[in-house]
Scaffold this motif. Structure first.
Motif, PDB file in Angstrom:
ATOM      1  N   GLY A 269       0.819  -1.213   0.000  1.00 45.93           N
ATOM      2  CA  GLY A 269       0.000   0.000   0.000  1.00 45.93           C
ATOM      3  C   GLY A 269       0.848   1.256   0.000  1.00 45.93           C
ATOM      4  N   LEU A 270       1.933   1.244   0.765  1.00 43.30           N
ATOM      5  CA  LEU A 270       2.839   2.389   0.801  1.00 43.30           C
ATOM      6  C   LEU A 270       3.553   2.560  -0.544  1.00 43.30           C
ATOM      7  CD1 LEU A 270       4.023   4.589   2.624  1.00 43.30           C
ATOM      8  CD2 LEU A 270       5.794   2.965   3.310  1.00 43.30           C
ATOM      9  N   MET A 271       3.891   1.462  -1.186  1.00 43.71           N
ATOM     10  CA  MET A 271       4.514   1.544  -2.514  1.00 43.71           C
ATOM     11  C   MET A 271       3.554   2.161  -3.525  1.00 43.71           C
ATOM     12  SD  MET A 271       6.387  -2.205  -2.510  1.00 43.71           S
ATOM     13  CE  MET A 271       7.006  -2.083  -4.185  1.00 43.71           C
ATOM     14  N   LEU A 272       2.268   1.870  -3.397  1.00 43.52           N
ATOM     15  CA  LEU A 272       1.276   2.496  -4.267  1.00 43.52           C
ATOM     16  C   LEU A 272       1.224   4.006  -4.048  1.00 43.52           C
ATOM     17  CD1 LEU A 272      -1.904   0.207  -4.315  1.00 43.52           C
ATOM     18  CD2 LEU A 272      -0.593   0.999  -6.264  1.00 43.52           C
ATOM     19  N   ALA A 273       1.253   4.422  -2.786  1.00 47.12           N
ATOM     20  CA  ALA A 273       1.205   5.854  -2.484  1.00 47.12           C
ATOM     21  C   ALA A 273       2.449   6.570  -3.020  1.00 47.12           C
ATOM     22  CB  ALA A 273       1.081   6.059  -0.978  1.00 47.12           C
ATOM     23  N   ASP A 274       3.608   5.952  -2.856  1.00 45.10           N
ATOM     24  CA  ASP A 274       4.850   6.576  -3.322  1.00 45.10           C
ATOM     25  C   ASP A 274       4.898   6.695  -4.846  1.00 45.10           C
ATOM     26  OD1 ASP A 274       5.727   6.813  -0.735  1.00 45.10           O
ATOM     27  OD2 ASP A 274       6.939   4.986  -0.772  1.00 45.10           O
TER      28      ASP A 274
END
Length: 317
Positions: A269-274
Motif C-alpha cells: 500500500g505504501l509503494m502504491l502511495a509513493d
C-alpha cells in the motif's frame, strides 16, 4: 412361517451397519468438497504462493530493499527512472531502490497487517457476539438487556462507513503500522459480532439444546460447550473473507498516508502511495504492487467463498 422369517432377515439386513462405514464430521465433509472445487484450489494455490513469498521473500530478494543504489550510481535523474532490465527485473523506484526486492519483502508486511487486523476483529467481535448470543439464549430480563446493549453498540459501528471509521481511528492514534492493524481490526468487529450472535441464536432452538436442557444441564454450560462450538463455522469462513478486505483497507490507509511513516520499510500500500507522482513516466511503480494486492485478495475471496459453499447446505452445488 418362512415368510415371517424372511421378513426378519430383511429387517436385519437393513439395520446392519458395515464395519467400514463411519460417519464424518462437518469439517471433514467440507474439506472433501473444497478439494473438488476448482475455485478453491486456485485460491489455495494463490495463498500458498503468497505465504511462501512472505516467508522466504527477504531471502530471495537480490538486493536490499532500502539500498538507494540508483541514486548512488547516478542512474536516477529528475524525470527519468529506469525501467526493467536484466539486473533489475522491475526497475528502480523513485529513490533508486530495486522494485522487485521491495515487492518481495513488502509481501511479509502486507500479510502481517492482514492477519493481525483480522485476528483483532475476530477476537473482539467473537467476544461481543458470544456474550450477546449466550445472553439471548439464556433469556430473562437480564439476558435480553445485555444482548440489547451489546447489539446497539454494534449497530452504531455498522452505521459508519468502514473506510471512514478506519481513517478516523488511524487519524486519532497517529500514523503507524500498529495503528493500521487496530483501525482495520476495529472495522471488522461488528461483522464478526453480528454473525456469531445470529448463529448462536439460531442454534439455541436446536434439538440437541432441548435434549441437554431436559437432562438438567445449565443454560450457561449449554451456551459455552454446545451452542458456541456449533456456531463457529460461519465465523471462520467470514475470517477468510475478511483477510482479503483487511489487506485492501490496510493498503488504502497506507495510500492515504496513515500507515507506516518509515517509507524505507516496503509495504504494498505504501509503494502504491509513493508511485502516484510518477505514474506518467513509470506506471509500473504502481501496477506491480496493485496487481499483488488484487491477486492476494482474490485468493482469499475464492477460498472463503468455497468454504462457505461447502459448509452451508443451502449454497452447495
Amino acid at each position: 412361517m418362512s415368510t415371517k422369517t424372511d421378513k426378519i432377515d430383511a429387517l436385519g439386513e437393513l439395520s446392519a451397519v458395515k464395519q467400514d462405514e463411519h460417519g464424518v464430521s462437518l469439517w471433514t465433509e467440507a474439506f472433501r468438497r473444497v478439494r473438488r472445487n476448482p475455485s478453491a484450489l486456485v485460491g489455495m494455490a494463490i495463498l500458498v504462493l503468497f505465504v511462501l513469498v512472505a516467508i522466504i521473500g527477504p531471502l530471495l530478494a537480490p538486493y536490499s530493499p532500502t539500498d538507494t543504489m540508483g541514486i548512488r550510481e547516478g542512474v536516477i535523474r529528475p524525470g527519468s527512472i529506469p525501467g526493467p532490465s536484466a539486473e533489475h527485473w522491475l526497475g528502480y523506484d523513485h529513490q533508486g531502490r530495486d522494485q522487485f526486492s521491495r515487492l518481495l519483502v513488502g509481501a511479509r508486511q502486507t500479510l502481517l497487517v492482514g492477519i493481525v487486523s483480522t485476528l483483532i476483529g475476530l477476537t473482539v467481535g467473537a467476544l461481543i457476539g458470544g456474550v450477546a448470543g449466550a445472553a439471548a439464549g439464556l433469556g430473562g430480563r437480564v439476558g435480553r438487556a445485555v444482548d440489547s446493549v451489546l447489539m446497539r453498540i454494534v449497530d452504531m459501528l455498522l452505521a459508519l462507513p468502514s473506510l471512514l471509521l478506519a481513517v478516523s481511528i488511524a487519524a486519532l492514534l497517529g500514523a503507524s503500522l500498529t495503528t493500521v492493524m487496530i483501525a482495520v481490526g476495529v472495522v471488522s468487529v461488528p461483522v464478526f459480532a453480528r454473525l456469531l450472535r445470529g448463529a448462536m441464536v439460531a442454534q439455541s432452538g436446536g434439538d440437541y439444546v432441548l435434549a441437554a436442557t431436559s437432562l438438567g444441564v445449565k443454560r450457561s454450560r449449554i451456551a459455552l460447550t454446545h451452542i458456541l462450538p456449533n456456531s463457529l463455522a460461519p465465523v471462520i469462513v467470514q475470517a477468510t473473507l475478511t483477510l482479503a478486505t483487511a489487506i485492501i483497507e490496510a493498503a488504502a490507509l497506507s495510500f492515504l498516508g496513515l500507515g507506516n511513516p518509515d517509507t524505507s520499510t516496503p509495504e504494498w500500500g505504501l509503494m502504491l502511495a509513493d508511485a502516484q507522482p510518477y505514474l506518467d513516466g513509470r506506471p509500473g511503480l504502481a501496477i506491480f504492487p496493485a496487481v499483488g494486492i488484487i491477486i492476494t485478495a482474490l485468493g482469499f475471496t475464492l477460498l472463503g467463498e468455497a468454504l462457505r459453499e461447502a459448509l452451508d447446505p443451502k449454497l452447495r452445488k
